[in-house]
Scaffold this active site. Structure first.
Site, PDB file in Angstrom:
ATOM      1  N   LYS A   1       3.499   0.673  -8.125  1.00  0.00           N
ATOM      2  CA  LYS A   1       3.880   1.337  -9.374  1.00  0.00           C
ATOM      3  C   LYS A   1       4.110   0.311 -10.489  1.00  0.00           C
ATOM      4  O   LYS A   1       3.584   0.451 -11.588  1.00  0.00           O
ATOM      5  CB  LYS A   1       5.144   2.163  -9.144  1.00  0.00           C
TER       6      LYS A   1
ATOM      7  N   ARG B   1      13.230   3.543 -10.299  1.00  0.00           N
ATOM      8  CA  ARG B   1      12.256   4.087  -9.351  1.00  0.00           C
ATOM      9  C   ARG B   1      11.823   3.039  -8.339  1.00  0.00           C
ATOM     10  O   ARG B   1      11.544   1.902  -8.704  1.00  0.00           O
ATOM     11  CB  ARG B   1      10.991   4.538 -10.087  1.00  0.00           C
TER      12      ARG B   1
ATOM     13  N   GLY C   1       7.411   9.764  -1.893  1.00  0.00           N
ATOM     14  CA  GLY C   1       8.675  10.453  -1.630  1.00  0.00           C
ATOM     15  C   GLY C   1       9.524   9.844  -0.525  1.00  0.00           C
ATOM     16  O   GLY C   1      10.559  10.396  -0.158  1.00  0.00           O
TER      17      GLY C   1
ATOM     18  N   MET D   1      11.026   6.880  -0.501  1.00  0.00           N
ATOM     19  CA  MET D   1      12.162   6.076  -0.951  1.00  0.00           C
ATOM     20  C   MET D   1      12.803   6.737  -2.171  1.00  0.00           C
ATOM     21  O   MET D   1      12.386   7.807  -2.580  1.00  0.00           O
ATOM     22  CB  MET D   1      11.699   4.663  -1.259  1.00  0.00           C
TER      23      MET D   1
ATOM     24  N   ARG E   1      -2.158   5.293  -9.838  1.00  0.00           N
ATOM     25  CA  ARG E   1      -2.405   4.607  -8.558  1.00  0.00           C
ATOM     26  C   ARG E   1      -3.664   5.199  -7.946  1.00  0.00           C
ATOM     27  O   ARG E   1      -4.092   6.290  -8.340  1.00  0.00           O
ATOM     28  CB  ARG E   1      -1.222   4.777  -7.611  1.00  0.00           C
TER      29      ARG E   1
ATOM     30  N   HIS F   1       4.293  18.013  -1.936  1.00  0.00           N
ATOM     31  CA  HIS F   1       4.504  17.017  -0.897  1.00  0.00           C
ATOM     32  C   HIS F   1       3.692  17.328   0.367  1.00  0.00           C
ATOM     33  O   HIS F   1       2.992  16.483   0.919  1.00  0.00           O
ATOM     34  CB  HIS F   1       6.003  16.962  -0.580  1.00  0.00           C
TER      35      HIS F   1
ATOM     36  N   SER G   1     -23.362  -6.005  30.558  1.00  0.00           N
ATOM     37  CA  SER G   1     -22.672  -4.932  29.838  1.00  0.00           C
ATOM     38  C   SER G   1     -21.243  -4.887  30.359  1.00  0.00           C
ATOM     39  O   SER G   1     -21.020  -4.730  31.561  1.00  0.00           O
ATOM     40  CB  SER G   1     -23.371  -3.593  30.074  1.00  0.00           C
TER      41      SER G   1
ATOM     42  N   TYR H   1     -24.444  -5.212  21.006  1.00  0.00           N
ATOM     43  CA  TYR H   1     -24.225  -3.803  20.695  1.00  0.00           C
ATOM     44  C   TYR H   1     -22.939  -3.320  21.343  1.00  0.00           C
ATOM     45  O   TYR H   1     -22.373  -3.995  22.218  1.00  0.00           O
ATOM     46  CB  TYR H   1     -25.412  -2.950  21.189  1.00  0.00           C
TER      47      TYR H   1
END
Ligand code: PEP
Ligand code: MG
Length: 919
Positions: A32, A101, A110, A112, A345, A468, A800, A888
């Site tokens: 942020k 914030r 949401g 924190m 963001r 949310h 293999s 492979y």
């Protein structure tokens, strides 16, 4: 110079100089903070503010107090903000209000804490009323501050504030918050302050600086809160990143009808469509939109209400998307007609949207194809191959009246499960009772995430596409329907109802996250068709192109210089066809014994096992040969032009015989009842089975040992392989058979068996007068084989890794019992990082593999190396196979697309360095 703990939004250059990279800035200032600073630099309207760094948070977590100098820097930055805004913190004449914030490097929506409206006190509230002439707004903001401060900073339970508000509204006869008047909010602010005093024994702080100090501390502490820790566990976010704290000048969306607030995505996060997607609310504050409590208006309607702001907003978001070359998730507020961007963001999205956005952006020229491939995760591909509802079954359910409700299609996919009405019960039923669970709630909060993760699907009666529940479900690929407004949920009676139809807790429901529909009962699901997913196919083709680049792995002579190929484990032609359609370029394992179990063949197989003489055995084998030849013929045809590895019989013979205990019971019953007919045969069979008994059959007569004990079986198999290959060649099918000998522990075993088998191969080719290339090789599944790989490679033309057995034998854990008995505890107790039967143990099993390749290629530089254990479809294990120089990986056909993507990611991320270079 003193350590810098605080950066103003326009000090991004300093942060870049200190960290040396944009990634470093994100680590220091959080997602942020760096976004706000970057927007400020780009001239986007962002309210004044500053960021306290994640380094300060980490110091605080370690010592329990602010690091030296931090608080002084925070106060100095606050003064600077005062200067720029012309407002003053705590001054009633023109008060500055700020938000505090959280913001970690990776978004944790949401999880924190955040506190808004810091700076409001009894005095500044009065000042604000004079200034704005809007007492309703001021006291609404004030009571919000007291409530948030009380819950977040002081740890008071939500209900302590919810109760008085509910009572007040009841007394006044109000239904909605919008009916509350200025006087009502003023009364609430007062009563909330009373709550603080009652619960904590001290007054709500009237000193704004104290408010700021405590809020900063609370945000730091929320990094180590339960919600945040649970979320980090589920998303693999490291614990040591810390959160930054952003102090931002408050702007208000609730200052009247010319104000508003909203959240939006620059492209549709559910479908990927290139169209702005989001909601806004007039005269409201941010959390009203995010919490999904008030019904919002789609963003495009803003053009009618505020055309100028709308166009400015569209211009800014278009610039942001171009700048970050990523779909953006933005938050904004309009204060009295002026637009402010509060956050940008990279937006979270569904798997479907991730693929579409990546392909579209590459086609728009915004990103390269390589970046597009990197933007899609193996988990995204996995989700897209998840089940959907069978349309017919859904129609039938509709006819019988099973339709229950419709809401917003927030996260696609079909989920069928038993409904539970809270997160703890949902988690308990899923984990302890192993039930398929659908979590049903009015709306979800961050505390509910553990229940959501444990559930197959999520249903809420409130909230919108950006609520949310929707955001979290999309992130975890959980099918989800939100805002099914017709439903009323009675959390006390544990029942939900729509128009007289009811679902009690524990009853089955089916949730269609793609359409938003909910049904009562269980609806059949079907696998999605990959060929109908054009964008996914495009990404996978680009992934293949990346892996096919010569030189993407730098390696010495003989070693693979391209990325990994993806082959498939397939026993039947229909599996092989699916493998081809999913993009496999070879069969890495055909387990031939599966074919022995079919009903008409099993009696012949048993006769062959019980044969007393070699002639009897050969007779039975001759009967089996045409069956096997047909099986192999089908495989070669399906894989025209591609290699097919056929493994000779592996399991111990008793697996093909009737169950010993059951047979014993039958014999005893017959004896007791005096039934003579058939008794002798059963008694003989019982003796034979007893004689085959081994205490530890997985370590016993199986694999190459069985071939040496009874060579006739594998001789028949090799004849069947080569006859089928010859027939196919005559039909112009290009065959590349590779015969694989299982469970080799010493080269002497190969020296004994392989020449016999090669003679048969040559003989068949001569008989049929055809020629094609073929290989003989071995599985590497015993530690001794890894250690002596140089010797083994003298005979084996390919290796293999059978990592199921190799893991079993390296750890000494039984692959059939370990999970049930102790492995889960081992992982829980962190004795092992992961289940080694799912994700390769690099330090042990992986090291043995690495050694085997290095040694094997000393003898035979061009040695072809693959993996065919379950790990071949696991992205982390695929990474290791890329590093150590496999040619492979081979996995179940369904995982082939995931493996193709994972292989391309490795080719790019590993930038080609092979382990062989360092040796
Ligand atoms: C293995 O051991 O990894 C393997 C592929 O063989 P199987 O699972 O058949 O023993
Ligand atoms: Mg094996």
């Amino acid at each position: 110079m003193a350590k810098k703990w605080v950066y103003l939004f326009d000090e991004i250059a300093e942060a870049e100089a200190y960290t040396g990279s944009w990634d470093g800035v994100r680590s220091l200032l959080g997602g942020k903070g760096s976004g706000l600073a970057d927007m400020t630099r780009a001239g986007v309207p962002v309210p004044s503010g500053f960021t306290v760094t994640t380094e300060a948070c980490n110091q605080f977590s370690a010592s329990g107090k602010f690091p030296e100098g931090m608080w002084a820097q925070e106060l100095a930055a606050l003064q600077e903000v005062e200067k720029r805004t012309g407002k003053k913190f705590g001054n009633p004449d023109n008060p500055l209000l700020v938000s505090c914030r959280s913001g970690a490097k990776f978004s944790m929506p949401g999880m924190m804490d955040t506190v808004l409206n810091i700076g409001l006190t009894d005095k500044t509230a009065e000042g604000m009323v004079k200034l704005t002439g809007n007492p309703r707004f001021v006291y609404d903001s004030y009571r919000r501050l007291v409530e948030m401060f009380g819950t977040v900073v002081l740890g008071i339970a939500d209900e302590a504030f919810e109760e008085p508000l509910k009572e007040h509204k009841e007394k006044k006869g109000y239904k909605l918050d919008t009916e509350m008047t200025a006087e009502d909010w003023k009364a609430m602010a007062c009563s909330f302050k009373g709550v603080v005093k009652k619960e904590k024994g001290f007054d709500f702080p009237q000193d704004p600086v104290k408010q700021l100090e405590l809020a900063t501390e609370a945000v730091f502490k929320s990094w180590n809160g339960k919600r945040a820790i649970d979320y980090r566990r589920a998303t693999n976010i490291p614990d040591d990143l810390g959160t930054a704290v952003n102090i931002v000048t408050m702007v208000f969306g609730n200052m009247g009808e010319d104000s508003g607030t909203g959240v939006a995505f620059t492209r549709n996060p559910s479908t990927g469509e290139r169209k702005m997607y989001g909601d806004y609310l007039l005269n409201a504050q941010g959390e009203d939109v995010v919490a999904g409590i008030r019904n919002t208006d789609p963003i495009e309607n803003m053009v009618k209400r505020m055309p100028e702001v709308y166009h400015q907003f569209m211009g800014i978001t278009a610039r942001l998307e171009k700048h970050y070359q990523e779909m953006q998730d933005v938050e904004f507020t309009i204060e009295r007609g002026r637009l402010w961007m509060l956050q940008t963001r990279n937006g979270k999205r569904t798997a479907k949207a991730a693929v579409k956005i990546a392909v579209d952006m590459a086609k728009e020229g915004l990103i390269s194809k390589d970046v597009a491939v990197l933007r899609v995760t193996p988990e995204n591909v996995d989700t897209l191959l998840h089940p959907q509802f069978d349309e017919k079954a859904k129609k039938a359910a509709e006819k019988t009246g099973a339709f229950f409700a419709k809401g917003v299609n927030a996260s696609p996919g079909a989920a069928v499960g038993q409904a539970y009405f809270d997160a703890d019960t949902a988690e308990k039923m899923a984990k302890d009772n192993k039930q398929a669970v659908i979590m049903v709630r009015p709306f979800t909060k961050p505390d509910d995430v553990h229940g959501m993760i444990a559930s197959k699907g999520v249903l809420t009666s409130e909230g919108g596409a950006t609520s949310h529940a929707a955001v979290v479900a999309r992130q975890f690929g959980i099918p989800c329907v939100v805002g099914a407004a017709g439903i009323t949920i009675d959390l006390e009676k544990r029942i939900m109802e729509v128009n007289g139809k009811a679902v009690k807790e524990g009853e089955w429901i089916s949730v269609d996250g793609t359409t938003g529909e909910v049904f009562i009962g269980q609806i059949k699901t079907i696998e999605p068709k990959i060929e109908e997913q054009a964008e996914l196919l495009t990404i996978l083709n680009w992934a293949d192109e990346i892996c096919a680049r010569d030189g993407i792995r730098k390696a010495p002579r003989g070693w693979p210089r391209r990325g990994l190929q993806v082959w498939a484990n397939a026993d039947y032609p229909k599996d092989a066809r699916r493998a081809r359609s999913y993009g496999a370029v070879g069969i890495g394992l055909c387990r031939t014994e599966h074919m022995f179990f079919e009903t008409e063949r099993l009696p012949i197989v048993q006769r062959m096992i019980l044969a007393k003489t070699s002639a009897e055995r050969t007779e039975a084998l001759n009967e089996l040969l045409p069956y096997q030849r047909k099986d192999f013929d089908g495989l070669f045809e399906a894989m025209d032009g591609y290699p097919v590895i056929i493994r000779l019989i592996d399991p111990p013979l008793h697996e093909f015989m009737p169950d010993e205990e059951k047979l014993f019971e039958e014999v005893v019953t017959m004896r007791v009842k005096g039934e003579i007919e058939g008794l002798k045969e059963k008694e003989d069979l019982l003796v034979a089975i007893k004689s085959m008994h081994e205490s530890n059959p997985m370590m016993g007569l199986r694999g190459v040992r069985l071939s040496i004990a009874m060579p006739e079986i594998v001789e028949m198999q090799v004849r069947a392989i080569f006859e089928a290959a010859a027939d196919c060649t005559l039909r112009k099918i290009v065959v590349k058979p590779e015969v694989m000998i299982p469970l080799t522990g010493t080269v002497k075993e190969l020296e004994w068996i392989q020449p016999r088998l090669e003679r048969i191969a040559k003989a068949v080719m001569e008989e049929k007068e055809v020629n094609f290339t073929y290989k003989f090789g071995t599985m590497i599944e015993i530690p001794r084989a890894c250690v002596t790989a140089a010797e083994i490679a003298k005979l084996a033309e390919f290796f293999s890794f059978g990592t199921n057995d190799l893991t079993q034998m390296t750890f000494g854990y039984s692959r059939d019992d370990a999970e049930r008995n102790f492995l889960v505890t081992y992982v829980e107790q962190k004795i092992l990082p992961k289940n080694p039967f799912q994700t390769l143990d690099r330090e042990g099993v992986g090291k043995l593999m690495e050694w085997a390749i290095l040694e094997g290629r000393k003898t035979r530089p061009e040695l072809e190396v693959g993996i065919c254990g379950e790990h071949g479809g696991d992205p982390e294990s695929i990474e290791w196979c890329h590093i150590i120089g496999n040619n492979y990986v081979s996995c179940s056909p369904f995982r082939v697309p995931i493996a193709r993507l994972a292989a391309a990611h490795m080719a790019m991320k590993g930038s080609g360095k092979s382990i062989a270079e360092d040796k």
